[in-house]
Design a protein around this motif. Structure first.
Motif, PDB file in Angstrom:
ATOM      1  N   PRO A 130       1.063  -1.579  -0.192  1.00 48.19           N
ATOM      2  CA  PRO A 130      -0.291   0.308   0.263  1.00 48.19           C
ATOM      3  C   PRO A 130       1.125   1.060   0.365  1.00 48.19           C
ATOM      4  N   ALA A 131       1.529   1.638  -0.895  1.00 48.96           N
ATOM      5  CA  ALA A 131       2.500   2.798  -1.241  1.00 48.96           C
ATOM      6  C   ALA A 131       2.429   3.101  -3.015  1.00 48.96           C
ATOM      7  N   VAL A 132       2.740   3.948  -2.656  1.00 47.94           N
ATOM      8  CA  VAL A 132       3.253   4.921  -4.458  1.00 47.94           C
ATOM      9  C   VAL A 132       4.121   5.412  -4.302  1.00 47.94           C
ATOM     10  N   TRP A 133       5.366   5.481  -5.613  1.00 47.08           N
ATOM     11  CA  TRP A 133       6.659   6.208  -5.201  1.00 47.08           C
ATOM     12  C   TRP A 133       6.482   6.922  -6.891  1.00 47.08           C
ATOM     13  N   TRP A 134       6.451   8.858  -6.895  1.00 51.22           N
ATOM     14  CA  TRP A 134       6.782   8.982  -7.994  1.00 51.22           C
ATOM     15  C   TRP A 134       7.628   9.728  -8.078  1.00 51.22           C
ATOM     16  N   ARG A 135       8.449   9.365  -9.298  1.00 51.71           N
ATOM     17  CA  ARG A 135       9.662  10.256  -9.886  1.00 51.71           C
ATOM     18  C   ARG A 135       9.685  11.084 -10.345  1.00 51.71           C
ATOM     19  N   PHE A 136       9.758  12.406 -10.255  1.00 51.97           N
ATOM     20  CA  PHE A 136       9.181  13.361 -11.363  1.00 51.97           C
ATOM     21  C   PHE A 136       9.762  13.299 -12.630  1.00 51.97           C
ATOM     22  N   VAL A 137      11.192  13.345 -12.945  1.00 47.34           N
ATOM     23  CA  VAL A 137      11.419  13.492 -13.550  1.00 47.34           C
ATOM     24  C   VAL A 137      12.552  11.746 -14.506  1.00 47.34           C
ATOM     25  N   ASN A 138      11.023  11.657 -14.682  1.00 45.46           N
ATOM     26  CA  ASN A 138      11.490   9.645 -14.885  1.00 45.46           C
ATOM     27  C   ASN A 138      12.525   9.343 -15.406  1.00 45.46           C
ATOM     28  N   LEU A 139      13.579   8.666 -15.637  1.00 42.35           N
ATOM     29  CA  LEU A 139      14.833   8.273 -15.897  1.00 42.35           C
ATOM     30  C   LEU A 139      15.219   6.888 -16.227  1.00 42.35           C
ATOM     31  N   GLY A 140      13.956   6.165 -15.697  1.00 41.15           N
ATOM     32  CA  GLY A 140      13.891   5.090 -16.516  1.00 41.15           C
ATOM     33  C   GLY A 140      14.383   4.130 -15.824  1.00 41.15           C
ATOM     34  N   GLY A 141      14.806   4.501 -14.603  1.00 47.17           N
ATOM     35  CA  GLY A 141      15.685   3.699 -13.403  1.00 47.17           C
ATOM     36  C   GLY A 141      15.013   3.733 -12.124  1.00 47.17           C
ATOM     37  N   THR A 142      15.245   3.392 -11.009  1.00 46.70           N
ATOM     38  CA  THR A 142      14.372   3.482 -10.073  1.00 46.70           C
ATOM     39  C   THR A 142      13.742   4.910  -8.685  1.00 46.70           C
ATOM     40  N   TYR A 143      14.923   6.086  -9.345  1.00 41.24           N
ATOM     41  CA  TYR A 143      15.215   7.299  -8.618  1.00 41.24           C
ATOM     42  C   TYR A 143      15.023   7.873  -9.265  1.00 41.24           C
ATOM     43  N   GLY A 144      14.542   9.277  -9.040  1.00 42.97           N
ATOM     44  CA  GLY A 144      14.463  10.360 -11.200  1.00 42.97           C
ATOM     45  C   GLY A 144      14.960  11.501 -10.222  1.00 42.97           C
ATOM     46  N   ALA A 145      14.222  12.995 -10.658  1.00 43.33           N
ATOM     47  CA  ALA A 145      15.290  13.565 -10.968  1.00 43.33           C
ATOM     48  C   ALA A 145      14.323  14.914 -10.535  1.00 43.33           C
ATOM     49  N   PRO A 146      15.428  16.060  -9.802  1.00 46.08           N
ATOM     50  CA  PRO A 146      14.104  17.084  -9.170  1.00 46.08           C
ATOM     51  C   PRO A 146      13.948  17.578 -10.747  1.00 46.08           C
ATOM     52  N   ALA A 147      13.069  18.568 -10.207  1.00 50.54           N
ATOM     53  CA  ALA A 147      12.447  19.347 -11.366  1.00 50.54           C
ATOM     54  C   ALA A 147      13.577  20.680 -12.262  1.00 50.54           C
ATOM     55  N   ILE A 148      14.902  20.627 -11.196  1.00 50.38           N
ATOM     56  CA  ILE A 148      15.951  21.931 -11.410  1.00 50.38           C
ATOM     57  C   ILE A 148      17.271  21.178 -12.521  1.00 50.38           C
ATOM     58  N   TRP A 149      17.272  19.928 -12.024  1.00 43.23           N
ATOM     59  CA  TRP A 149      17.984  18.957 -12.109  1.00 43.23           C
ATOM     60  C   TRP A 149      18.947  19.433 -13.154  1.00 43.23           C
ATOM     61  N   ALA A 150      18.097  19.221 -14.762  1.00 40.63           N
ATOM     62  CA  ALA A 150      19.096  19.414 -16.060  1.00 40.63           C
ATOM     63  C   ALA A 150      19.318  20.637 -16.359  1.00 40.63           C
ATOM     64  N   THR A 151      19.024  21.902 -15.367  1.00 40.89           N
ATOM     65  CA  THR A 151      19.681  23.550 -15.857  1.00 40.89           C
ATOM     66  C   THR A 151      20.864  23.742 -14.807  1.00 40.89           C
ATOM     67  N   GLN A 152      20.863  22.615 -13.589  1.00 39.51           N
ATOM     68  CA  GLN A 152      22.289  23.441 -12.478  1.00 39.51           C
ATOM     69  C   GLN A 152      23.275  23.820 -13.374  1.00 39.51           C
ATOM     70  N   THR A 153      24.132  22.490 -14.470  1.00 42.24           N
ATOM     71  CA  THR A 153      24.789  23.300 -15.052  1.00 42.24           C
ATOM     72  C   THR A 153      25.005  25.056 -14.946  1.00 42.24           C
ATOM     73  N   LYS A 154      24.158  25.224 -16.016  1.00 43.64           N
ATOM     74  CA  LYS A 154      24.146  26.971 -16.581  1.00 43.64           C
ATOM     75  C   LYS A 154      24.019  28.083 -14.801  1.00 43.64           C
ATOM     76  N   ILE A 155      23.524  27.204 -14.073  1.00 40.16           N
ATOM     77  CA  ILE A 155      23.123  27.756 -12.951  1.00 40.16           C
ATOM     78  C   ILE A 155      24.209  27.584 -11.625  1.00 40.16           C
ATOM     79  N   GLY A 156      25.375  26.815 -12.577  1.00 35.40           N
ATOM     80  CA  GLY A 156      26.242  26.815 -10.832  1.00 35.40           C
ATOM     81  C   GLY A 156      27.734  27.916 -12.141  1.00 35.40           C
ATOM     82  N   ILE A 157      27.579  27.529 -13.594  1.00 39.44           N
ATOM     83  CA  ILE A 157      28.674  28.560 -14.038  1.00 39.44           C
ATOM     84  C   ILE A 157      27.953  29.994 -13.835  1.00 39.44           C
ATOM     85  N   LEU A 158      26.418  30.623 -13.553  1.00 44.96           N
ATOM     86  CA  LEU A 158      26.274  31.523 -13.357  1.00 44.96           C
ATOM     87  C   LEU A 158      26.501  32.341 -12.162  1.00 44.96           C
ATOM     88  N   ASN A 159      26.840  31.052 -11.129  1.00 43.36           N
ATOM     89  CA  ASN A 159      27.052  31.511  -9.614  1.00 43.36           C
ATOM     90  C   ASN A 159      27.872  31.681  -9.350  1.00 43.36           C
TER      91      ASN A 159
END
Length: 537
Positions: A240-269
Motif C-alpha cells: 500500500p504505497a506509491v513512489w513518484w519519480r518527478f523526472v523519470n529517467l527509467g531507473g528506480t530513482y528520479g530527478a528534481p525539476a531543476i536538475w538539467a539546468t544546474q550546470t548553467k546555474i552553477g556557471i552563472l553563480n
C-alpha cells in the motif's frame, strides 16, 4: 577574447563535469543509502536556497572541480520552479463529497463528471482523514524539489481510519518497483524517540513491507508498534504505497525539476560570486605602495592556503586583495572590471535557464501585458502547457492509485467488521461498505481526474466556458444530433445518466417541472387568466 570570456570557458568544463556526476540518477540502485540521503538533503538545500552556505558540507563538490571557494547561490530559481508545480497541479480546495463548487472556486482534484457518487463520497472521507488539503502540497513539493517521494497508506485500526502519509525520500532505505512503477517492496529506516521516554533516547526504526509480509524492528530487534505483531502477513496482497519519480529517467530513482539546468546555474553563480566579491574589493581597495622586492620571489614563496571551511574567519578572505610588490617605479596593473561584458554573460545564461523552464518568465510576461485576452494568454503559456500536462498527468496516475488502494483497504476493514458492527458504523465509515480488496480488480474503483490549465480559470472565465459549451450543445441539438450522443462525447457514461435521471425523478424536480409548466402556460395565455394574450375584463 575578454576577461569574462576566458573565465567562462575555464569554468564551464569543470562545472559540467560536477553536475553530470551529481545528477547521475539513471542507475537502478545508485550508490548507497547514506549517499542518497545526502543527495536528497542537498537537493532540498537548493530548494530553500541554503546550498553552499555550509562550507564543510559542500567542500567536496567545490574542490573536485575547482569551483570558486566562495561560490554562493546568488541566482537560484529552484524555489519558484518547485512552487509553480505545487500551486498549479492541484490548486484550490478539496470538498467532502469530492464535487465541484457551484460558485466556480477551483477544485484541487477535479474528478471526471462520470465518477460515481459512491467513489466521490469515499474519496472525501479519505482526503479528510489524510488532511490532503495540506499534504497534497507536501507530496508535490518533495517530488519536484528532490526528484522522489513515497506516500504510504496507513491502516490505523485503533482509530478506525485509513489515510495517506507522505514520506521524506531520504527515509527510504530500499525500494523495488515493477515494470509499471508499482511498489513491490520498500524499507524505511530512521531514528525515533519512543513515546513517554523521559530520556528522549534515539532508536533506529525499520519498517519492511512486501506483498506477503510486514516486519518492524527497533535497534535491529523485533518491534510491535501497532499491535499486529513484529512480523505479520500482509492482508492486502499488495504493497500500500506509491513512489513518484518527478523526472523519470527509467531507473528506480528520479530527478528534481531543476536538475538539467544546474550546470548553467552553477556557471552563472560562479561568475556572480566572483564579480560580487571583485566589486567589493574595488570599492574598498587599499593604497598599493611600490616596494623594493622583485615579483618572482614573492610569487614562488606564496604558501598554499588551507581549506576555506578550516579558516577562523573564512569569509574575511572575500575582501582581501592579492598584492604583488615590484621594484621601485613599478606601476600597478590589474584586471579591468568590464561590467558590460559580465552582464552580457549573465543575460545569456539567464535566457538559457528560462528557455529550459519557460514557467519562470510566464507570469512576468503576463503581468507586462496591458490586456491579457484569452487567446493572447494561451499563446503566452504555449511552451508551459505541454510540460505542465506531462507532470500533472504523472501526478494524477499516482494519486489515483494511492486513493484506490485507500478505499479498498477501508472497504475491507468496514465490510469485515474490523471497525465494529456494520449496523453501528457512523455515516462516514458506512460509505466504504460497498467496497473491498476485490473492488479494484472488478473495476469498481475506476475514476479519472480532469486535466486543468497551468493557470487556474477565474470564476468569470469558468462560466464563460460553460456558456460556450451550452451554446455548442444547442447548435448540435438544432442540427439533429441526439442529446445522449452529445453528452457521451462530453464524458458522460451510463452511471452519470442514471444519476441525473434519478435527480430529475426526485420530488423537488417534479415540483420544479410543474411550476415551470404553469409559468409557460401563463406566459402563452393558455388555460387561464393572466397570460399575455388575455384581454382585460
Amino acid at each position: 577574447m575578454g576577461t569574462w570570456s576566458r573565465i567562462h570557458g575555464a569554468l564551464t568544463a569543470g562545472v559540467r563535469t560536477f553536475w553530470s556526476a551529481y545528477n547521475n540518477v539513471r542507475d537502478q540502485q545508485p550508490i548507497n543509502f547514506s549517499v542518497r540521503q545526502d543527495l536528497y538533503e542537498k537537493r532540498w538545500q537548493w530548494y530553500n536556497n541554503t546550498a553552499f552556505k555550509d562550507l564543510e558540507a559542500w567542500r567536496g563538490e567545490k574542490s573536485e572541480i575547482g569551483l570558486y571557494r566562495f561560490h554562493r547561490s546568488i541566482y537560484n530559481p529552484t524555489y519558484r520552479l518547485v512552487e509553480f508545480y505545487v500551486t498549479s497541479i492541484y490548486p484550490g480546495v478539496l470538498t467532502t463529497d469530492a464535487r465541484r463548487i457551484p460558485d466556480g472556486t477551483p477544485v484541487a482534484i477535479p474528478l471526471a463528471l462520470d465518477t460515481p457518487q459512491s467513489i466521490r463520497d469515499s474519496l472525501g472521507v479519505i482526503w479528510e482523514w489524510s488532511n490532503w488539503q495540506d499534504n497534497k502540497s507536501v507530496f508535490l513539493r518533495y517530488a519536484a524539489a528532490t526528484g522522489d517521494v513515497l506516500v504510504k497508506i496507513v491502516d490505523d485500526l485503533a482509530h478506525r481510519k485509513v489515510y495517506a502519509q507522505v514520506i521524506w525520500p531520504g527515509l527510504v532505505k530500499s525500494l523495488e518497483l515493477d515494470h509499471a512503477g508499482n511498489v513491490k517492496s520498500y524499507e524505511l529506516e530512521y531514528n525515533t524517540v519512543l513515546p513517554g521516554d523521559p530520556d528522549q533516547r534515539l532508536h533506529k526504526y525499520n519498517e519492511i513491507v512486501t506483498g506477503d509480509t510486514v516486519r518492524y524492528t527497533l535497534d535491529d530487534k523485533p518491534h510491535d508498534p501497532y499491535g499486529y505483531g513484529a512480523e505479520h502477513e500482509n492482508p492486502y496482497g499488495f504493497v500500500p504505497a506509491v513512489w513518484w519519480r518527478f523526472v523519470n529517467l527509467g531507473g528506480t530513482y528520479g530527478a528534481p525539476a531543476i536538475w538539467a539546468t544546474q550546470t548553467k546555474i552553477g556557471i552563472l553563480n560562479d561568475l556572480a560570486s566572483l564579480l560580487a566579491d571583485h566589486v567589493s574589493k574595488v570599492v574598498d581597495s587599499p593604497i598599493l605602495i611600490s616596494g623594493a622586492s622583485s615579483i618572482k620571489p614573492l610569487v614562488a614563496s606564496r604558501a598554499s592556503r588551507q581549506p576555506t571551511d578550516e579558516m577562523d574567519q573564512p569569509h574575511q578572505k572575500r575582501y582581501e586583495l592579492n598584492v604583488l610588490t615590484g621594484a621601485e617605479g613599478a606601476r600597478m596593473q590589474t584586471l579591468e572590471l568590464t561590467i558590460g561584458e559580465a552582464l552580457n554573460y549573465f543575460e545569456k545564461l539567464l535566457d538559457e535557464v528560462e528557455k529550459d523552464h519557460p514557467v519562470l518568465s510566464m507570469y512576468r510576461d503576463m503581468r507586462r501585458m496591458t490586456q491579457t485576452t484569452g487567446p493572447a494568454a494561451d499563446a503566452l503559456i504555449g511552451d508551459v502547457k505541454n510540460i505542465y500536462a506531462e507532470k500533472a498527468g504523472a501526478a494524477d496516475v499516482q494519486t489515483k492509485k494511492l486513493f484506490q488502494m485507500a478505499i479498498a483497504i477501508a472497504g475491507f476493514r468496514a465490510s469485515r467488521g474490523d471497525w465494529g458492527s456494520r449496523s453501528l458504523l457512523d455515516y462516514k465509515r458506512k460509505k466504504f461498505l460497498q467496497f473491498d480488496l476485490e473492488s479494484y480488480e472488478a473495476g469498481k474503483l475506476d475514476f479519472d481526474i480532469d486535466m486543468r490549465p497551468p493557470v487556474p480559470l477565474g470564476r468569470g472565465e469558468f462560466y464563460k466556458i460553460l456558456n460556450e459549451q451550452g451554446l455548442s450543445i444547442q447548435s448540435l441539438l438544432a442540427a439533429g444530433i441526439p442529446l445522449a450522443t452529445i453528452l457521451k462525447d462530453q464524458g458522460w457514461d451510463e452511471a452519470r445518466f442514471k444519476e441525473v435521471e434519478a435527480d430529475f425523478d426526485s420530488p423537488i424536480e417534479k415540483r420544479l417541472a410543474a411550476m415551470n409548466q404553469l409559468k409557460q402556460t401563463a406566459d402563452t395565455g393558455e388555460g387561464g387568466r393572466g397570460g399575455s394574450n388575455n384581454q382585460p375584463e
